[in-house]
Design a protein around this motif. Structure first.
Motif, PDB file in Angstrom:
ATOM      1  N   ALA A 157       0.856  -1.186   0.000  1.00 23.21           N
ATOM      2  CA  ALA A 157       0.000   0.000   0.000  1.00 23.21           C
ATOM      3  C   ALA A 157       0.890   1.233   0.000  1.00 23.21           C
ATOM      4  N   LEU A 158       0.716   2.074  -1.009  1.00 21.62           N
ATOM      5  CA  LEU A 158       1.488   3.304  -1.132  1.00 21.62           C
ATOM      6  C   LEU A 158       0.542   4.483  -1.200  1.00 21.62           C
ATOM      7  N   SER A 159       0.976   5.587  -0.642  1.00 26.62           N
ATOM      8  CA  SER A 159       0.212   6.814  -0.761  1.00 26.62           C
ATOM      9  C   SER A 159       0.354   7.356  -2.180  1.00 26.62           C
ATOM     10  N   GLY A 160      -0.698   7.938  -2.705  1.00 27.95           N
ATOM     11  CA  GLY A 160      -0.641   8.530  -4.042  1.00 27.95           C
ATOM     12  C   GLY A 160       0.350   9.671  -4.128  1.00 27.95           C
ATOM     13  N   ARG A 161       0.624  10.287  -2.990  1.00 27.70           N
ATOM     14  CA  ARG A 161       1.586  11.380  -2.949  1.00 27.70           C
ATOM     15  C   ARG A 161       2.966  10.901  -3.383  1.00 27.70           C
ATOM     16  N   TRP A 162       3.387   9.719  -2.937  1.00 25.49           N
ATOM     17  CA  TRP A 162       4.707   9.200  -3.289  1.00 25.49           C
ATOM     18  C   TRP A 162       4.790   8.807  -4.747  1.00 25.49           C
TER      19      TRP A 162
ATOM     20  N   SER B 213       3.144  10.283  -7.232  1.00 29.82           N
ATOM     21  CA  SER B 213       3.258  11.508  -8.023  1.00 29.82           C
ATOM     22  C   SER B 213       4.635  12.147  -7.866  1.00 29.82           C
ATOM     23  N   TRP B 214       5.201  12.116  -6.658  1.00 24.35           N
ATOM     24  CA  TRP B 214       6.539  12.656  -6.452  1.00 24.35           C
ATOM     25  C   TRP B 214       7.585  11.862  -7.230  1.00 24.35           C
TER      26      TRP B 214
END
Length: 84
Positions: A13-18, A20-21
């Protein structure tokens, strides 16, 4: 005996923020890698103007940087492939 793990469970599970970065950093690395390689290997060829030869400009355009020169184009294509 059945398997320990169920099929269809969450593996990572990864945050969408990472995501996009990471996408942004790798895309910037594509251009900056090609730019640095071009500046080091053939500066005069990539700032040269098609009509007037060597102009007053000192910074190459994007198309000249990633255009048809061998190492720069390969670096750009590699990082863009990783980005996609």
């Amino acid at each position: 005996m059945g398997p320990k793990f169920k099929d269809g469970g969450v593996v990572v599970a990864l945050s969408g923020r990472w995501i996009s970065w990471t996408h942004t950093v790798v895309a910037y690395a594509a251009f900056l890698g090609a730019l640095l390689c071009g500046l080091y290997l053939h500066y005069h060829k990539i700032v040269e103007n098609e009509y007037y030869g060597y102009p007053q400009e000192w910074f190459p355009s994007v198309s000249a940087t990633i255009g048809d020169r061998y190492p720069e184009r390969s670096i750009f294509q590699l990082f863009i492939a990783i980005t996609s």
